[in-house]
Design an enzyme around this catalytic site. Sequence first.
Site, PDB file in Angstrom:
ATOM      1  NE  ARG A 232       1.705  29.622 -27.189  1.00 38.10           N
ATOM      2  CZ  ARG A 232       1.709  29.667 -28.519  1.00 38.10           C
ATOM      3  NH1 ARG A 232       1.546  28.544 -29.226  1.00 38.10           N
ATOM      4  NH2 ARG A 232       1.876  30.809 -29.153  1.00 38.10           N
ATOM      5  CG  HIS A 233       4.749  21.748 -29.708  1.00 42.88           C
ATOM      6  ND1 HIS A 233       4.549  22.029 -31.043  1.00 42.88           N
ATOM      7  CD2 HIS A 233       5.743  20.821 -29.669  1.00 42.88           C
ATOM      8  CE1 HIS A 233       5.369  21.316 -31.778  1.00 42.88           C
ATOM      9  NE2 HIS A 233       6.108  20.566 -30.967  1.00 42.88           N
ATOM     10  N   PRO A 234       4.743  25.130 -30.386  1.00 45.12           N
ATOM     11  CG  PRO A 234       6.490  25.288 -31.928  1.00 45.12           C
ATOM     12  CD  PRO A 234       6.170  24.784 -30.556  1.00 45.12           C
ATOM     13  CB  SER A 235       3.050  23.169 -34.719  1.00 41.76           C
ATOM     14  OG  SER A 235       4.087  22.290 -34.347  1.00 41.76           O
TER      15      SER A 235
END
Length: 388
Positions: A232-235
């Site tokens: 997943r993307h952190p932001s």
Amino acid sequence: MNQSAVDLPLSGVTVIDLTRVLAGPMCTQTLGDLGARVIKVEQPGVGDDSRAIGPFVDGTSAYFMSVNRNKESIALNLKADADREIFERLLAKADVLVENYRPGTMEKLGYDWEELHARFPRLILVSISGFGQTGPYREKPAYDMVVQAMSGMMSVTGTADSGPCRVGVSIGDLGAGLYAVIGTQSALLRRARTGQGERVDVSMLDCQIALLENPVARLSATGSVPGPIGSRHPSMAPFDVYAAQDGWFVIAVGSDALFRTLCGLIERPALADAPRFASNTERCKHQAELKALLEERLVQEPRAHWLRIFSDHGVPTGEYHSVAEAVAHPQIAARGMIASVQAPSGAALQVASNPLVASFGADSTVRRNPPALDGDRERILQDFVDAA
């Protein structure tokens, strides 16, 4: 096979290649792909260390073949006077010398930067090493794994349960090799203005730090140490790998409007109105719950169904592929991203192509197959020594 480099941007540039294994050869192969004449100087009888690394194709290393196309080979012992004389004849006509020895080795051979610059003022020296030419670690040896670990790259790869995890390719070597290409081209442009060569100092560790753009900025902005978070993307959310009825695929939603579109397409419009999912900030806080709710619906239909409707409505999505599936994909074929090289025996090997070459109108990435050790000696001596 197209043997002409005349239409490529580095046509007319001569590169002497003292590199071995991966970071340096990736740099010089890319320069060769872009039209430079690359002359690989190898140790007599042994050659590039990667010639002994498997797997093998009819006795030739596939590892070596994957990063040494568009090069010529000559074997020289740089501790022998006669071979040093040949080497210096090469340097006298060359534009660039690329080496990836441990710092201090070129000095021991008598080819330190000051000596080279005094004798060959237009020559550009590109040095690739684990830690660079300066600093307390300059003389330490390094491989890809070392700089991945030291840079923090491994600490943000994998999942919280996986423990330290290496990136699946040798990003420490490959990143340094590609930054070295940028440095080489920049030095050539500067030389066009000044008439003088210069040294380009590329550190594998530096390059890994440069590639950690988001983790470094996040650390500074939040004070929180980034860790592994899987795919997943952190932001941004939803921005992850998701399960459909028959396999994995990815969804990459970068705005509230796209999220609302996504919710409508999966027939869950209420998700977009829920306060905990109404903004990207809130979705990131509740990403695990959001993923579970999305997959409850996504697993009810096959992957092709979701890929079609998401693509039709502008939601970024894509198949999850194995390497075999990626290599066979029609988009990869249309872009010419798989090339074929041949071993000296004639056996063929598929390798990754150069993503830049097609943009310059070249017929093929491969103008010359990876060389046999010392296989171009006669031609090189003719062009650089006999013609002097």
